[in-house]
Design an enzyme around this catalytic site. Structure first.
Site, PDB file in Angstrom:
ATOM      1  N   SER A 162      45.266  75.899  23.254  1.00  0.00           N
ATOM      2  CA  SER A 162      44.850  77.155  23.412  1.00  0.00           C
ATOM      3  C   SER A 162      43.493  77.112  22.926  1.00  0.00           C
ATOM      4  O   SER A 162      42.816  78.272  23.331  1.00  0.00           O
ATOM      5  CB  SER A 162      45.849  77.590  22.791  1.00  0.00           C
ATOM      6  OG  SER A 162      46.008  77.334  21.028  1.00  0.00           O
ATOM      7  N   HIS A 187      53.338  72.921  23.448  1.00  0.00           N
ATOM      8  CA  HIS A 187      52.369  73.392  22.795  1.00  0.00           C
ATOM      9  C   HIS A 187      52.959  73.721  21.763  1.00  0.00           C
ATOM     10  O   HIS A 187      54.065  74.531  20.585  1.00  0.00           O
ATOM     11  CB  HIS A 187      50.976  73.888  23.133  1.00  0.00           C
ATOM     12  CG  HIS A 187      49.973  74.312  22.531  1.00  0.00           C
ATOM     13  ND1 HIS A 187      49.748  73.418  21.575  1.00  0.00           N
ATOM     14  CD2 HIS A 187      48.723  74.807  22.644  1.00  0.00           C
ATOM     15  CE1 HIS A 187      48.321  74.479  20.732  1.00  0.00           C
ATOM     16  NE2 HIS A 187      48.049  75.342  21.884  1.00  0.00           N
ATOM     17  N   ASP A 196      55.656  73.210  14.432  1.00  0.00           N
ATOM     18  CA  ASP A 196      56.491  73.689  14.990  1.00  0.00           C
ATOM     19  C   ASP A 196      57.982  73.949  14.417  1.00  0.00           C
ATOM     20  O   ASP A 196      58.579  74.375  14.336  1.00  0.00           O
ATOM     21  CB  ASP A 196      56.782  73.881  16.220  1.00  0.00           C
ATOM     22  CG  ASP A 196      55.370  74.108  16.766  1.00  0.00           C
ATOM     23  OD1 ASP A 196      55.054  75.150  16.369  1.00  0.00           O
ATOM     24  OD2 ASP A 196      55.094  73.676  18.204  1.00  0.00           O
ATOM     25  N   HIS A 205      52.478  64.249  17.675  1.00  0.00           N
ATOM     26  CA  HIS A 205      51.638  64.838  18.318  1.00  0.00           C
ATOM     27  C   HIS A 205      50.330  64.882  18.978  1.00  0.00           C
ATOM     28  O   HIS A 205      50.169  62.874  18.720  1.00  0.00           O
ATOM     29  CB  HIS A 205      50.925  65.383  16.615  1.00  0.00           C
ATOM     30  CG  HIS A 205      49.957  66.549  16.842  1.00  0.00           C
ATOM     31  ND1 HIS A 205      48.832  66.062  16.830  1.00  0.00           N
ATOM     32  CD2 HIS A 205      49.542  67.793  17.272  1.00  0.00           C
ATOM     33  CE1 HIS A 205      48.510  67.459  17.233  1.00  0.00           C
ATOM     34  NE2 HIS A 205      49.171  68.695  16.667  1.00  0.00           N
ATOM     35  N   ARG A 244      50.695  71.263   7.768  1.00  0.00           N
ATOM     36  CA  ARG A 244      50.989  72.870   7.833  1.00  0.00           C
ATOM     37  C   ARG A 244      52.774  72.886   7.953  1.00  0.00           C
ATOM     38  O   ARG A 244      53.429  73.240   7.420  1.00  0.00           O
ATOM     39  CB  ARG A 244      50.903  73.055   9.304  1.00  0.00           C
ATOM     40  CG  ARG A 244      49.732  73.479   9.957  1.00  0.00           C
ATOM     41  CD  ARG A 244      48.515  73.268  11.349  1.00  0.00           C
ATOM     42  NE  ARG A 244      49.477  72.479  11.566  1.00  0.00           N
ATOM     43  CZ  ARG A 244      49.019  72.431  13.491  1.00  0.00           C
ATOM     44  NH1 ARG A 244      48.589  73.620  13.920  1.00  0.00           N
ATOM     45  NH2 ARG A 244      49.857  71.400  14.231  1.00  0.00           N
TER      46      ARG A 244
HETATM   47  C1  LIG Z   1      51.598  73.294  17.747  1.00  0.00           C
HETATM   48  C2  LIG Z   1      51.132  72.513  18.837  1.00  0.00           C
HETATM   49  O1  LIG Z   1      51.249  72.315  20.122  1.00  0.00           O
HETATM   50  S1  LIG Z   1      51.907  70.811  18.054  1.00  0.00           S
HETATM   51  C3  LIG Z   1      52.796  69.972  19.476  1.00  0.00           C
HETATM   52  C4  LIG Z   1      53.961  70.434  19.575  1.00  0.00           C
HETATM   53  N1  LIG Z   1      54.967  70.644  20.622  1.00  0.00           N
HETATM   54  C5  LIG Z   1      56.057  69.013  20.361  1.00  0.00           C
HETATM   55  O2  LIG Z   1      56.477  69.579  19.324  1.00  0.00           O
HETATM   56  C6  LIG Z   1      56.829  68.982  21.384  1.00  0.00           C
HETATM   57  C7  LIG Z   1      57.254  67.159  21.453  1.00  0.00           C
HETATM   58  N2  LIG Z   1      56.035  66.312  21.396  1.00  0.00           N
HETATM   59  C8  LIG Z   1      55.672  66.232  22.378  1.00  0.00           C
HETATM   60  O3  LIG Z   1      55.595  65.873  23.703  1.00  0.00           O
HETATM   61  C9  LIG Z   1      54.573  65.218  21.987  1.00  0.00           C
HETATM   62  O4  LIG Z   1      54.440  64.485  20.769  1.00  0.00           O
HETATM   63  C10 LIG Z   1      53.234  65.900  22.345  1.00  0.00           C
HETATM   64  C11 LIG Z   1      53.172  66.741  23.409  1.00  0.00           C
HETATM   65  C12 LIG Z   1      53.040  66.620  20.882  1.00  0.00           C
HETATM   66  C13 LIG Z   1      52.017  64.651  21.872  1.00  0.00           C
HETATM   67  O5  LIG Z   1      52.139  64.085  23.728  1.00  0.00           O
HETATM   68  P1  LIG Z   1      51.885  62.538  23.626  1.00  0.00           P
HETATM   69  O6  LIG Z   1      49.786  62.407  22.718  1.00  0.00           O
HETATM   70  O7  LIG Z   1      51.262  62.248  24.958  1.00  0.00           O
HETATM   71  O8  LIG Z   1      52.432  61.792  22.387  1.00  0.00           O
HETATM   72  P2  LIG Z   1      52.381  59.794  22.984  1.00  0.00           P
HETATM   73  O9  LIG Z   1      51.374  59.544  23.145  1.00  0.00           O
HETATM   74  O10 LIG Z   1      53.061  59.752  21.299  1.00  0.00           O
HETATM   75  O11 LIG Z   1      53.681  60.531  24.657  1.00  0.00           O
HETATM   76  C14 LIG Z   1      53.822  58.867  24.400  1.00  0.00           C
HETATM   77  C15 LIG Z   1      55.214  58.776  25.066  1.00  0.00           C
HETATM   78  O12 LIG Z   1      56.577  59.147  23.544  1.00  0.00           O
HETATM   79  C16 LIG Z   1      57.313  60.849  23.934  1.00  0.00           C
HETATM   80  N3  LIG Z   1      56.704  61.075  23.257  1.00  0.00           N
HETATM   81  C17 LIG Z   1      56.377  62.039  21.658  1.00  0.00           C
HETATM   82  N4  LIG Z   1      56.526  62.756  21.320  1.00  0.00           N
HETATM   83  C18 LIG Z   1      57.607  62.575  21.410  1.00  0.00           C
HETATM   84  C19 LIG Z   1      58.738  63.483  20.808  1.00  0.00           C
HETATM   85  N5  LIG Z   1      58.948  64.550  19.512  1.00  0.00           N
HETATM   86  N6  LIG Z   1      60.508  63.166  21.536  1.00  0.00           N
HETATM   87  C20 LIG Z   1      60.720  62.445  22.486  1.00  0.00           C
HETATM   88  N7  LIG Z   1      59.946  61.891  22.772  1.00  0.00           N
HETATM   89  C21 LIG Z   1      58.363  61.648  22.122  1.00  0.00           C
HETATM   90  C22 LIG Z   1      55.747  60.872  25.176  1.00  0.00           C
HETATM   91  O13 LIG Z   1      56.795  62.244  26.505  1.00  0.00           O
HETATM   92  C23 LIG Z   1      55.994  60.580  25.970  1.00  0.00           C
HETATM   93  O14 LIG Z   1      56.927  59.589  26.200  1.00  0.00           O
HETATM   94  P3  LIG Z   1      55.942  58.690  27.805  1.00  0.00           P
HETATM   95  O15 LIG Z   1      55.480  57.466  27.994  1.00  0.00           O
HETATM   96  O16 LIG Z   1      57.113  58.432  28.647  1.00  0.00           O
HETATM   97  O17 LIG Z   1      55.472  59.819  29.069  1.00  0.00           O
HETATM   98  O1  LIG Z   2      46.125  70.247  17.713  1.00  0.00           O
HETATM   99  C1  LIG Z   2      46.901  70.197  19.016  1.00  0.00           C
HETATM  100  O2  LIG Z   2      46.817  69.740  20.218  1.00  0.00           O
HETATM  101  C2  LIG Z   2      48.266  70.897  18.457  1.00  0.00           C
HETATM  102  C3  LIG Z   2      48.521  71.676  16.956  1.00  0.00           C
HETATM  103  O3  LIG Z   2      48.887  71.399  16.604  1.00  0.00           O
HETATM  104  C4  LIG Z   2      48.087  73.359  17.179  1.00  0.00           C
HETATM  105  O4  LIG Z   2      47.287  73.242  18.298  1.00  0.00           O
HETATM  106  O5  LIG Z   2      48.078  73.886  16.090  1.00  0.00           O
END
Ligand SMILES: CC(=O)SCCNC(=O)CCNC(=O)[C@H](O)C(C)(C)COP(=O)(O)OP(=O)(O)OC[C@H]1O[C@@H](n2cnc3c(N)ncnc32)[C@H](O)[C@@H]1OP(=O)(O)O
Ligand SMILES: O=C([O-])CC(=O)C(=O)O
Length: 468
Positions: free
Chosen positions: A274, A304, A405, A350, A359
C-alpha cells in the site's frame, strides 16, 4: 539457491535496514503554537540541504549487490526507496521516526482520561520527526473535524454502490473521486512552480485524512446499518468521531482501541504494497487522492491488508468445524488441513519481519487489559502457541510468527464491530496517515518519477551467457 535466499534475508537485516533512528536534523524542541504547516515550512529547507549533502557524499556508493533471485522474488530486501516516516527492522519491528510502539505509547499526547496515543500526534511525528504538544494535537483534531465533510456527489457514489460490493472497493471509489476537489491538481493546472508543490499537497493530505471517517462511516452504515450518519463533533478527536460514525462513540474502551489501532497501523516503512503503491502513483504527480486510492487497492489484497478479514473468517470456520473450546490436537489438525489445502495461514508470516510483530504484541496487551476472558481472544492465544511450530515443521515460511492482522479482528469483534468485510477499511483509514506524510515530503523534496528497470527472462539469460 539457499545461499542466495539467505543473503536476501541478510540484506533486510543490514545496518541500512536498522537505520530507523530519528533524523539528527530534527531538533527535539518544538516551537510553541506553530501549526503543522508552519513547522513543515521551517523544516523543509534544512531537509533539502540534508538530501543534497547525502547525495554529494554518498550518491555514487553501492548499497550492495542485486541478486537475480531478488528480481524473481518480489524484490525482498532490495534497497530501492526513500521513506522517512518509519523504518522496519526484521527483528525489532517498526519504529516511527526512530520511536518504537511502546515509546510512542508513552510519549505521544493522550485524550483526557485516555492512555493510548492520539493518532493526531503520530501524524505530527511522522511528518516532522517531533513529539507535538497537547495543544498542537488538539489543533489537528479541530482542523480535521472542520475539513471532514465529503462532497454530495461522493455520498451519492457510495449510496449507489450495491451492498454486495466489497467495502474496500467502495472505499477506493470514494477516495479516488475526492480528486475532483484536489488543491494540487488545480494548482498544477494553474501552473504552480515545482518548489511550491508541497503546499497544495499538504492541503490535500489533510483533507484526505479528515474526510476518511465520513467515507468509512457511510460505507459501514450503508452496508451494515440503516444508512443514517451522525454529524462530526468539532470538539472531539479523530478516533472519537470515527467511533461515533460507526455507532460506538459512547464506548470509551472502543474509542481507545481505535486510537491505538490507527497509530500502529499507520505506517510500515515504504516497501509494503500500500505504501509503495501510493508513493509510486504520487511520483507521477497524481494528487494524494489518486495516489491513496491506488494504495487502497493494494491494501485490499489477501496477502496484505485483507488478511485481517481473512484471519477472522479462518477462525470462525475453525470454530464451525471443531467447535468452540477445541483441544490443541483439533486446532493442530485444522492448521495442517489449511496448509495441505494449499492455503496460507492468515495472520502469520511476513515479508520482512522475523519475530512476532510488535503491533501484535501491542494489541495483545490491550486485550489482556480490556478483554482478558474473551473466548475469541483465548483462541487467538491458543493459535499463537500452535501455528509457529507447525509452520516451522512445514519448512517453507521464513517467518513463522504472527503479524498485525492475527490480532486486530478479535478486538473489533469484542466491541461489537463484527462485520469482518469492513476491517480492512479501518486499516485503510490508518494507512492514509503514513502514505500522506510521505507524499508531502516527496513533493517538498522534488522526488522524481519512479521508473525502475525491468528485464525479461530471456534478457537475463543473455546477460549471463555473454559474461560467461
Ligand atoms: C499488514 C500485512 O500486510 S502483514 C501480512 C498479512 N498477510 C498474511 O498474513 C497472509 C499470510 N502470510 C503470507 O502469505 C506470507 O507470509 C506473506 C505474504 C505475508 C509474506 O510472503 P513472503 O515474503 O513471500 O513469505 P516467505 O518468503 O516466508 O514465503 C515462502 C513460502 O512460505 C509460504 N508461507 C509464508 N507464510 C505462510 C503462511 N502464513 N502460511 C502458509 N504458508 C506460508 C509462502 O506462501 C511461500 O510458499 P511458496 O514457496 O509455495 O510460494
Ligand atoms: O510491511 C509489510 O510488507 C506489510 C505490513 O506489515 C504492513 O504494510 O503493515
Amino acid at each position: 539457491m539457499a545461499a542466495s535466499l539467505r543473503s536476501i534475508v541478510q540484506a533486510s537485516r543490514s545496518p541500512f535496514a536498522r537505520a530507523g533512528i530519528a533524523s539528527a536534523r530534527f531538533s527535539s524542541t518544538v516551537p510553541k503554537q506553530s501549526t503543522l504547516k508552519d513547522r513543515l515550512a521551517e523544516l523543509i529547507p534544512a531537509e533539502i540541504e540534508q538530501v543534497k549533502r547525502i547525495r554529494a557524499q554518498h550518491g555514487k556508493k553501492s548499497f550492495g549487490p542485486v541478486l537475480v533471485d531478488q528480481l524473481y522474488g518480489g524484490m525482498r530486501g532490495l534497497p530501492a526507496l526513500i521513506w522517512d516516516g518509519s523504518v522496519l527492522d526484521a527483528e525489532e519491528g517498526i519504529r516511527f521516526r526512530g520511536k518504537s510502539i511502546p515509546e510512542c505509547q508513552e510519549l505521544l499526547p493522550k485524550a483526557p482520561g485516555g492512555s493510548e496515543p492520539l493518532p493526531e500526534g503520530l501524524f505530527w511525528l511522522l511528518v516532522t520527526g517531533e513529539i507535538p504538544t497537547q495543544e498542537q494535537v488538539t489543533g489537528l483534531s479541530r482542523d480535521w473535524a472542520a475539513r471532514a465533510a465529503i462532497p454530495d456527489f461522493v455520498e451519492e457514489i457510495l449510496d449507489r454502490c450495491p451492498p454486495t460490493l466489497h467495502p474496500m472497493s467502495q472505499f477506493s471509489l470514494a477516495v479516488t473521486a475526492l480528486n475532483h476537489d484536489s488543491a494540487f491538481a488545480k494548482a498544477y493546472q494553474d501552473g504552480i512552480s515545482k518548489k511550491d508543490y508541497w503546499g497544495p499537497t499538504f492541503e490535500d493530505a489533510m483533507d484526505l485524512i479528515a474526510k476518511l471517517p465520513n467515507i468509512a462511516g457511510r460505507i459501514y452504515r450503508n452496508v451494515f446499518g440503516d444508512g443514517k450518519l451522525p454529524a462530526i463533533d468539532l470538539h472531539k478527536d479523530y478516533s472519537h468521531n470515527l467511533a461515533t460514525l460507526f455507532g460506538f462513540g459512547e464506548n470509551e474502551a472502543f474509542v481507545e482501541l481505535l486510537r491505538l489501532y490507527i497509530t500502529i497501523h499507520s505506517d510500515h516503512e515504504g516497501g509494503n504494497v500500500s505504501a509503495h503503491t501510493g508513493k509510486l502513483v504520487g511520483s507521477a504527480l497524481s494528487d494524494p487522492f489518486l495516489a491513496f486510492g491506488a494504495s487502497l487497492n493494494g491494501l485490499a489484497g489477501p496477502l496484505h491488508g485483507l488478511a485481517n478479514q481473512e484471519v477472522l473468517v479462518w477462525l470462525r470456520k475453525m470454530q464451525e468445524k471443531i467447535g468452540e473450546n477445541a483441544s490443541d490436537v483439533a486446532v493442530k489438525e485444522y492448521v495442517w488441513s489449511t496448509l495441505k489445502g494449499g492455503q496460507v495461514v492468515p495472520g502469520y508470516g511476513h515479508a520482512v519481519l522475523r519475530k512476532t510483530d510488535p503491533r501484535y504484541v501491542a494489541q495483545r496487551e490491550f486485550a489482556l487489559k480490556h478483554l482478558p476472558h474473551d473466548p475469541l481472544f483465548r483462541l487467538v492465544g491458543q493459535v499463537y502457541n500452535i501455528v509457529p511450530n507447525i509452520l516451522l515443521e512445514a519448512g517453507k515460511a521464513k517467518n513463522p510468527w504472527p503479524n498485525v492482522d492475527a490480532h486486530s479482528g478479535v478486538l473489533l469483534t469484542h466491541y461489537g464491530l463484527t462485520q469482518m468485510q469492513f476491517y480492512t477499511v479501518l486499516f485503510g483509514v490508518s494507512r492514509a496517515f503514513g502514505v500522506a506524510a510521505q507524499l508531502i515530503w516527496d513533493r517538498a523534496l522534488g522526488a522524481p518519477l519512479e521508473r525502475p528497470k525491468s528485464y525479461s527472462s530471456a534478457a537475463i539469460e543473455k546477460i549471463f551467457r555473454d559474461h560467461e
